[in-house]
Enzyme design. Sequence first.
Site, mmCIF file in Angstrom:
data_model
loop_
_atom_site.group_PDB
_atom_site.id
_atom_site.type_symbol
_atom_site.label_atom_id
_atom_site.label_comp_id
_atom_site.label_asym_id
_atom_site.label_seq_id
_atom_site.Cartn_x
_atom_site.Cartn_y
_atom_site.Cartn_z
ATOM 1 N N HIS A 147 5.719 -3.133 9.093
ATOM 2 C CA HIS A 147 4.995 -1.860 9.170
ATOM 3 C C HIS A 147 4.283 -1.809 10.511
ATOM 4 C CE1 HIS A 147 2.985 1.733 7.562
ATOM 5 N NE2 HIS A 147 1.967 1.339 8.308
ATOM 6 N N CYS A 148 4.616 -0.798 11.311
ATOM 7 C CA CYS A 148 4.087 -0.694 12.666
ATOM 8 C C CYS A 148 2.962 0.342 12.709
ATOM 9 C CB CYS A 148 5.188 -0.308 13.643
ATOM 10 S SG CYS A 148 4.625 -0.186 15.353
ATOM 11 N N PRO A 149 1.731 -0.056 13.018
ATOM 12 C CA PRO A 149 0.629 0.921 13.084
ATOM 13 C C PRO A 149 0.766 1.880 14.256
ATOM 14 C CG PRO A 149 -0.118 -1.238 13.817
ATOM 15 C CD PRO A 149 1.259 -1.429 13.271
ATOM 16 N N ASN B 117 2.806 4.474 12.767
ATOM 17 C CA ASN B 117 2.336 4.844 11.431
ATOM 18 C C ASN B 117 3.510 5.012 10.467
ATOM 19 O OD1 ASN B 117 0.463 5.489 9.413
ATOM 20 N ND2 ASN B 117 0.554 7.677 9.871
#
Length: 360
Positions: A152-154, A157
Amino acid sequence: MAPTHVLRCCQRGLAWIPVIFIALVVCWSYYAYVVELCLYTITMMGERIVYLIFFHVSFVMFVWSYWKTIFTKPANPSKEFCLPKAEKERYEKEERPESQQEILWRAASTLPLYTRTGAGAIRYCDRCQVIKPDRCHHCSACDMCVLKMDHHCPWVNNCVGFSNYKFFILFLAYSLVYCLFIAATVLQYFIKFWTNELNNSAKFHVLFLFFVAAMFCISILSLFSYHLWLVGKNRSTIEAFRAPVFRTGSDKNGFSLGFRKNIAQVFGDQKQYWLLPIFTSQGDGLTFPTRLVNADAEQATVTLQPDSNKCVPEVSVSPLSESQNRLLSNEQQANNADDHLAENFLKSAESETVTMESES
């Protein structure tokens, strides 16, 4: 109930802060490069035109791939991986893990599953209430099971997985090209800044444009290199830290098909589309060709037993899908052809021997 819902909405809103930050930096870099550098600082018309053309090409490809990475919805398991209603009710009523596993093993008998938990059990998500396909994992941030989940890449998002992994790789590649181009072309004017050859209005933008581009260049280069290595090995970030478990045990190279086929798994067979943020990845995200499965593809069924001490029903794994069969290695096909020729030769030799005996 209401406070929980409000908290969830606040978390979703705050999750967009990194994306907004990147968007603001990109918008400022566009203004600083096009207006302050090309229009106000560069005096040679030929240099200005060349810079603007290459800048806009890299800018469009970067924004396009970034947009696709953000707004491509993560792929989820299909309905066939959900428990039937009756089995689901039985599973929820059962209190013993052994009985629950028996239900899952029966439900998984018709599914193309080749990986299991570390304890040898069927991978099941209690949150989503689905049997996890191979390489599928539950994302706590997205609150869903994602096919071939990488991480999951912030900064986008979004969860990076089967549906947008190619877009993520291209986003890293074009962002690196974008930053490298800016840093290389601004360098000479950055040097002029220290010799006071620039006007006052462009000093601030040229100074920070070079520093920001160089800073992002260094950070993106390491991340991009790492994911290129993962693509070459046909691994996800999760699988790089925790090797997938097959019926023969854990194997970090279980999904590796060779360098060329590993790249084709992400970018597809048609090379003319590799550099475009268009979905061309092979497969459906539910089944994947594996080195271990291909090794005994001739077997009709495979008995899966999580533990010899537990009473678990035998499960027959379904045969390989079309996407798996067409990705069998050339070496295996050649071996199969050699075996077939050898069998024909032996049969012909036997028939000749029988004929000679009958004539004598």
